[in-house]
Every structure is written in structure tokens, then in C-alpha cells.
Write an enzyme that holds these catalytic residues in place. Structure first.
Site, PDB file in Angstrom:
ATOM      1  N   HIS A   1       0.834  -1.200   0.000  1.00 13.00           N
ATOM      2  CA  HIS A   1       0.000   0.000   0.000  1.00 13.00           C
ATOM      3  C   HIS A   1       0.871   1.254   0.000  1.00 13.00           C
ATOM      4  O   HIS A   1       1.957   1.261   0.594  1.00 13.00           O
ATOM      5  CB  HIS A   1      -0.915   0.030   1.236  1.00 13.00           C
TER       6      HIS A   1
ATOM      7  N   GLU B   1      -2.421  -0.200   8.094  1.00 11.84           N
ATOM      8  CA  GLU B   1      -3.407  -1.171   8.554  1.00 11.84           C
ATOM      9  C   GLU B   1      -2.804  -2.062   9.628  1.00 11.84           C
ATOM     10  O   GLU B   1      -1.582  -2.179   9.762  1.00 11.84           O
ATOM     11  CB  GLU B   1      -3.943  -2.014   7.399  1.00 11.84           C
TER      12      GLU B   1
ATOM     13  N   HIS C   1       3.110  -7.756   1.696  1.00 15.97           N
ATOM     14  CA  HIS C   1       2.350  -8.650   2.565  1.00 15.97           C
ATOM     15  C   HIS C   1       1.311  -9.440   1.781  1.00 15.97           C
ATOM     16  O   HIS C   1       0.959  -9.093   0.651  1.00 15.97           O
ATOM     17  CB  HIS C   1       1.646  -7.859   3.668  1.00 15.97           C
TER      18      HIS C   1
ATOM     19  N   ARG D   1      -1.152  -4.647  -6.322  1.00 11.24           N
ATOM     20  CA  ARG D   1      -0.798  -6.065  -6.429  1.00 11.24           C
ATOM     21  C   ARG D   1       0.486  -6.201  -7.236  1.00 11.24           C
ATOM     22  O   ARG D   1       0.582  -5.672  -8.342  1.00 11.24           O
ATOM     23  CB  ARG D   1      -1.903  -6.854  -7.141  1.00 11.24           C
TER      24      ARG D   1
END
Length: 323
Positions: free
Chosen positions: A83, A101, A159, A179
Site C-alpha cells: 500500500h 493497517e 504482505h 498487487r
């Protein structure tokens, strides 16, 4: 009148790898809709736009709800992804937003794994070569899991969530995902999912994982209940509240100025006499700023565990103890 405690309809989203439930969301087009009292049928956005001080708190005047709370259940592994941070999103990808997050593991099979970070330091060129040769998984750090484990992902951390995992995710209000690797999977129509390799390589942290992603609870107080902090950053706070005996517990606001809080019932249940609302294991409730300021006193059954999430340090200051 808006209820002091809000219950929202979970937003269920089917994915190629499993299912997401957006528990509290102000991220379009998935806007949470209230289920209780005079708020029933109204979105979170409609509620705070009608009375921001009551719902979010005075710190959020002319601002939007900053968080997105999800539960995730996987039957297959997610793509390997990363991200952006706020600065990159603002300067290079204005249609996206930064995304910090954190995860709390609710359930996982013994063989289930998370991928967080690299096993050793790499260069952009080395990572790109691994993506092209379809060997990226060889250099990713894999984590064994047990329920209760908590992890924090700073933007730029590579991740992926593995299969057969259920977790709670607390994040910035963003759906920005780059991605970089998807195991050559195809969707229901036979198409490969879009990859965002150049953007992903732009924002990646290429250093080796230093294990700081795995969070260690910091005990803040033991009475009248056990309160531990899991993560506190500019964007959000995440805490674990444990009640070992049945009690009426005052919900003192943990922050200054007083704002909202979102609670996920990890185990047990609680009842708010002032509102008549009962929340049980696996449910989420939204405590308004006015509810916190009123210092509501729900009855909480023995062995109840709540995960609290609230705004970050860019909006409030947190108290080390309550009461």
C-alpha cells in the site's frame, strides 16, 4: 435523536480468495447503514454530516470518517501486495489514498501463514526479477499464527494473507492496493487480475523484516479492567480491553478531545441499559463521541474481550489510564 451507540449493517463482499465484511465504512460506494433507533436506514456519512460533534467529535469538523473496519475470512491466499503512504498517493496517485493497517488474528488453521516483509534486504531490480520469474514467494517472510496475534503494516510493507485465516483489520479509510504478484490466478471469467508492479516497486520498503510487524501488547492498566495498547500511530489507535468478571464498566473516553470509538466483540457480550442494545461475539458497535462523553456504563459479562479502535495522533491525544 441519534443513538449514543450505533449498530451498522455489515457489508459483505465476495472475493476470489474468500469474503470481506466491512463492519464500519465511509468509503464510497460501500457506506455503512445504521440499523437502530432514529438512525435506522441512514448512512454513517449522513449521520455525522447532520451532527458531527455528536457522532465523530469536534476534532472532525469538516472532515470525513478516517477509518475502515473489516473482518476477513480466507479460503485461498490473497495476492502479494503493498500500500502507498499518504504522500505518495497525494503526489503520484491522487485517485488513491495512503493506507496503514493492522490485523488481529481471530482464527487460523495450524498450517496457515501470513506473509509480511522480506527475508533479507533486496534491490528494486532483484524484486522485479523474482516477480518475472514467478519466484517472489521464495524471498518473503512467512509468519506462523495463533488466535490473538496482532500485526501492523506500515505503508510500503509487502504482505499477503494466507488461506484459512479469519482476522480483524483496522485501517485508514482507503482501498488502495498495489498487487505485485498473484500466483497466475484467473477470475471467474478466466482473466488474470490486474497487477500494479511499477507503482508497487515505487513504494516498497526493500529492507529485511526486523520482526517489529508482530505487535507486543503494552499494558496500560489492570483495573477496573485490563487495557492493553496494540498500536498507536498518526492514523489510528488499536487496543485490547479484557473483562474477567461481570461488571458495569464506565466507558471513559480514552482520548482528548473526546471522539468516537469502534469496538469489535472478540468474545463474550455486553448490554447497554440506556439504549437497550446487546452486542455479542463477532459483532461490532460504534460508540459516538456523545456516548463516550456521557460515560455510558454497559453491563459486561465475565470473560469479555473487546478490540477498540479510534482516531490517530493527528486528531487526538490518548490517556494512559481511564477514569
Amino acid at each position: 435523536m441519534i443513538p449514543f451507540v450505533l449498530r451498522f449493517q455489515p457489508i459483505l463482499l465476495s472475493k476470489i480468495w474468500g469474503e470481506e465484511s466491512w463492519e464500519v465504512s465511509d468509503f464510497s460506494p460501500h457506506l455503512s447503514v445504521a440499523l437502530n433507533g432514529e438512525a435506522k436506514g441512514k448512512t454513517l456519512r449522513e449521520l455525522y454530516e447532520s451532527d458531527c460533534d455528536f457522532v465523530l467529535g469536534s476534532a472532525f469538523q469538516k472532515q470525513t470518517f478516517p477509518l475502515l473496519i473489516k473482518t476477513i475470512k480466507t479460503t485461498d491466499k490473497l495476492s502479494v501486495q503493498v500500500h502507498p503512504n499518504d504522500q505518495y498517493a497525494l503526489e503520484k496517485d491522487p485517485e488513491s489514498q495512503g493506507k496503514r493497517e493492522a490485523w488481529i488474528i481471530l482464527n487460523a488453521k495450524p498450517e496457515s501463514r501470513l506473509v509480511i516483509g522480506f527475508e533479507h534486504q533486496l534491490s528494486r531490480e532483484e524484486v522485479l526479477e523474482k516477480i518475472k520469474s514467478k519466484t517472489l514467494e521464495q524471498i518473503l517472510r512467512k509468519w506462523e499464527l495463533k488466535p490473538g496475534d496482532a500485526f501492523y503494516l506500515e505503508p510500503g510493507t509487502i504482505h499477503a494473507i494466507g488461506s484459512d485465516i479469519e482476522l480483524l483489520e483496522i485501517q485508514q479509510s482507503s482501498d488502495s492496493t498495489y498487487r505485485v504478484y498473484d500466483y497466475a490466478r484467473v477470475d471467474a471469467t478466466g482473466n488474470h487480475r490486474e497487477l500494479h508492479i511499477e507503482k508497487g516497486l515505487d513504494v516498497l520498503n526493500y529492507k529485511a523484516s526486523d520482526s517489529s510487524e508482530h505487535l507486543k501488547p503494552v499494558n496500560l492498566q489492570m483495573a477496573p479492567f485490563e487495557r492493553s495498547r496494540l498500536q498507536l500511530n498518526e492514523s489510528f489507535c488499536m487496543e485490547d480491553w479484557n473483562f474477567y468478571q461481570g461488571q458495569f464498566a464506565t466507558f471513559y473516553p480514552p482520548m482528548d478531545p473526546v471522539t468516537f470509538g469502534v469496538f469489535y466483540v472478540k468474545r463474550g457480550s455486553l448490554f447497554f441499559p440506556e439504549t437497550g442494545e446487546i452486542f455479542r461475539k463477532g459483532q461490532t458497535f460504534f460508540l459516538t463521541a456523545a456516548g463516550f462523553a456521557r460515560k455510558l456504563r454497559p453491563f459486561i459479562e465475565s470473560k469479555t474481550e473487546l478490540i477498540f479502535s479510534g482516531p490517530g495522533l493527528n486528531a487526538v491525544t490518548y490517556h494512559p489510564t481511564l477514569g
